[in-house]
Enzyme design. Structure first.
Site, short mmCIF file in Angstrom:
data_model
loop_
_atom_site.label_atom_id
_atom_site.label_comp_id
_atom_site.label_asym_id
_atom_site.label_seq_id
_atom_site.Cartn_x
_atom_site.Cartn_y
_atom_site.Cartn_z
N ARG A 135 1.06 -1.50 0.08
CA ARG A 135 0.18 0.08 0.17
C ARG A 135 0.66 1.66 -0.29
O ARG A 135 0.47 2.72 -0.50
CB ARG A 135 -1.40 0.02 0.86
CG ARG A 135 -1.16 1.10 1.45
CD ARG A 135 -3.18 1.40 1.92
NE ARG A 135 -2.86 0.62 3.00
CZ ARG A 135 -2.31 0.80 3.99
NH1 ARG A 135 -1.36 1.72 4.52
NH2 ARG A 135 -1.79 -0.19 5.88
N LYS A 168 -9.57 4.43 -19.64
CA LYS A 168 -10.03 4.65 -20.67
C LYS A 168 -8.67 5.14 -20.91
O LYS A 168 -8.12 3.79 -21.57
CB LYS A 168 -10.30 6.13 -20.63
CG LYS A 168 -11.85 6.46 -19.56
CD LYS A 168 -12.65 6.04 -19.53
CE LYS A 168 -13.46 6.34 -17.75
NZ LYS A 168 -13.77 7.47 -17.33
N ASP A 176 -9.18 17.32 -15.19
CA ASP A 176 -9.12 16.02 -15.46
C ASP A 176 -8.44 15.74 -16.92
O ASP A 176 -9.49 16.40 -18.15
CB ASP A 176 -10.12 15.92 -15.11
CG ASP A 176 -10.65 14.10 -15.60
OD1 ASP A 176 -9.81 13.47 -16.26
OD2 ASP A 176 -11.26 13.53 -15.29
N TYR A 219 -17.60 15.04 -15.10
CA TYR A 219 -17.50 13.25 -14.87
C TYR A 219 -18.67 13.61 -13.58
O TYR A 219 -19.02 14.54 -12.60
CB TYR A 219 -16.56 12.72 -15.09
CG TYR A 219 -16.78 11.53 -14.36
CD1 TYR A 219 -16.91 10.94 -15.71
CD2 TYR A 219 -16.57 11.28 -12.85
CE1 TYR A 219 -16.82 9.23 -15.10
CE2 TYR A 219 -16.45 9.37 -13.40
CZ TYR A 219 -16.75 8.88 -14.64
OH TYR A 219 -16.93 7.18 -14.19
C1 LIG Z 1 -14.19 7.42 -15.79
C2 LIG Z 1 -13.57 8.69 -15.66
C3 LIG Z 1 -13.24 9.23 -14.46
C4 LIG Z 1 -13.47 8.36 -13.60
O1 LIG Z 1 -13.08 7.02 -13.24
P1 LIG Z 1 -12.82 5.24 -13.11
O2 LIG Z 1 -11.45 5.22 -13.53
O3 LIG Z 1 -14.13 4.79 -13.59
O4 LIG Z 1 -13.05 5.71 -11.80
C5 LIG Z 1 -13.21 10.61 -14.07
N1 LIG Z 1 -13.11 11.64 -15.24
C6 LIG Z 1 -13.54 11.60 -16.30
C7 LIG Z 1 -13.15 12.59 -17.37
C8 LIG Z 1 -13.36 10.11 -16.23
O5 LIG Z 1 -14.15 10.15 -18.08
#
Ligand SMILES: *Cc1c(COP(=O)(O)O)cnc(C)c1O
Length: 421
Positions: free
Chosen positions: A59, A209, A184, A112
């Site tokens: 961790r 993603k 983000d 998101y």
């Molecule tokens: C999918 C996504 C998230 C969250 O990610 P997870 O891996 O599903 O927790 C945050 N921001 C954006 C823009 C996303 O597309």
């Protein structure tokens, strides 16, 4: 990997984070271990005191995870990265590290969904206030500042509106007022956008993603610019506990090897498909940063190295047309998430953004006929042919024979909560 510090993204995706390991593997091994032994009591004490670099407990740090973190830090041009169990874990760890009771944050209104829910339901319980604004509108951001604003949280391009925030201008506004900017960068990946270049303080990603790109891992990452902040974030992540396990880290690091190639293909395909959609009679409008019709086309060209793989478009027939198109696609897969090698299609007003309610959707410009596509790396003409046959059903009353989906229906799902990717 200091010899790669000046390398291009195409080289970094292949080489960054590939240190020397015992027995000379070309690829960092999967260190599937929860804990690490100390050679003697003195070494254990030195590791805990931070006087020696090494590993104690997974961790707190693990070589496979660290290899991935080095790779992503190099790609973003940041100092250090922290791999997290999901994008949401990365975002939560970031907020927990930067904000405390009495603070205020500004965030994109088209953010998101779960990020919005985290801010509005969890952070409010800890006494942190927030204001959602259209972050493509600098005057709106400026008006939202309060004396206690500590963070401006920006998603650009926004989801699913694909509106763009001018990062350089947002950073200037925030820094003049003593606030930090968190971006983000999930929709772009570091290949297409490097927020640190424009003054951003912290970058977060959902690794789920584009970075992993193969729709087989859930993960997230935080990238920071300096050692002081890194230390604070590492402590918080260690305490919250949402770390990425070694096997997932290995898979994501493997996925990143082709990130530069994949992003190029996502852009080429999406451009072609956006142009096709823009000329289709069933389509009201198309939003894609690579189309000159995008209201911020010029800003996109300066800030981004490519327009990305996500397209939004509005069907003329509203919700019903959306339903018909979703039920007619064959090559495109009806699923949420994005950034994988396969093309995915979804209908935000009835799926990812359904829980927002009609009023919040209207404010965030999420209209009834809105369809979001995550364009994969398949043959673009074949994706177009599939969309063409699906769009021909947008206005017919019943699907013609032969259009019925004969794939086996998935088994019933366990209870799950709505509002996702
Ligand atoms: C999918 C996504 C998230 C969250 O990610 P997870 O891996 O599903 O927790 C945050 N921001 C954006 C823009 C996303 O597309």
């Amino acid at each position: 990997m200091t010899q790669h510090d000046k390398a291009s993204p195409e080289t970094l995706v292949v080489h960054a984070g590939t240190d020397r390991y015992q027995f000379g593997p070309v690829i960092p091994p999967i260190y599937a271990t929860s804990t690490f032994y100390f050679t003697d009591a003195e070494q254990g004490a030195a590791l805990f005191a931070g006087e020696e670099h090494g590993y104690i407990y997974s961790r707190m740090g693990n070589p496979t995870v660290e290899a991935l973190e080095k790779c992503i830090a190099a790609l973003e041009g940041g100092h250090r990265a922290l791999a997290c169990a999901s994008g949401m874990a990365a975002i939560h760890t970031t907020f927990a590290s930067l904000l405390e009771a009495g603070d205020h944050m500004i965030l994109s209104d088209a953010v998101y969904g779960p990020t919005c829910t985290l801010v509005e339901t969890v952070l409010t319980r800890y006494g942190i206030e927030s204001t959602g604004v259209d972050t493509s509108d600098l005057a709106a951001i400026e008006r939202a500042f309060r004396p206690n604003t500590k963070v401006v949280y920006v998603e650009t391009p926004g989801n699913p509106t694909l509106m763009i925030a001018d990062l350089k201008a947002v950073c200037r506004l925030a820094h003049e007022r003593g606030a930090l900017v968190v971006v983000d960068n999930t929709f772009m990946s570091p290949i297409l956008q490097q927020p640190f270049r424009w003054g951003t303080d912290i970058v977060v990603h959902s690794l789920t993603k584009f970075l992993n790109g193969h729709a087989d891992v859930v993960g997230g990452v935080i990238v920071v610019r300096d050692e002081t902040r890194y230390g604070a974030f590492r402590k918080m992540l260690n305490q919250l506990g949402g770390v990425l396990p070694p096997f997932e880290s290995f898979l994501v690091h493997r996925g990143i090897k082709t990130l530069a190639l994949r992003m190029k293909q996502h852009c080429v395909n999406a451009q072609k498909i956006a142009e096709f959609l823009a000329s289709h009679s069933a389509v009201e409008w198309v939003r894609y940063p690579g189309l000159t019709s995008h209201p911020q086309y010029e800003l996109a060209r300066t800030q981004m190295a490519g327009a990305g793989g996500i397209i939004s478009f509005e069907l003329k027939g509203g919700v019903e047309a959306g339903r018909r198109v979703m039920n007619s696609v064959k090559l495109c897969t009806l699923a949420v998430s994005l950034g994988g090698v396969e093309t995915l299609i979804q209908h935000p007003p009835s799926m990812t953004h359904a829980t927002m309610g009609p009023e919040a959707r209207r404010r965030a410009h999420i209209t009834d006929g809105l369809v979001r596509l995550s364009i994969g790396i398949e043959n673009a003409d074949e994706i177009i042919a599939d969309l063409e046959q699906a769009l021909s059903n947008a206005t017919v009353k019943t699907a013609p024979r032969g259009m019925v989906d004969r794939r086996p229906k998935p088994a019933p799902q366990p209870d799950h909560h709505t509002s996702t990717t």
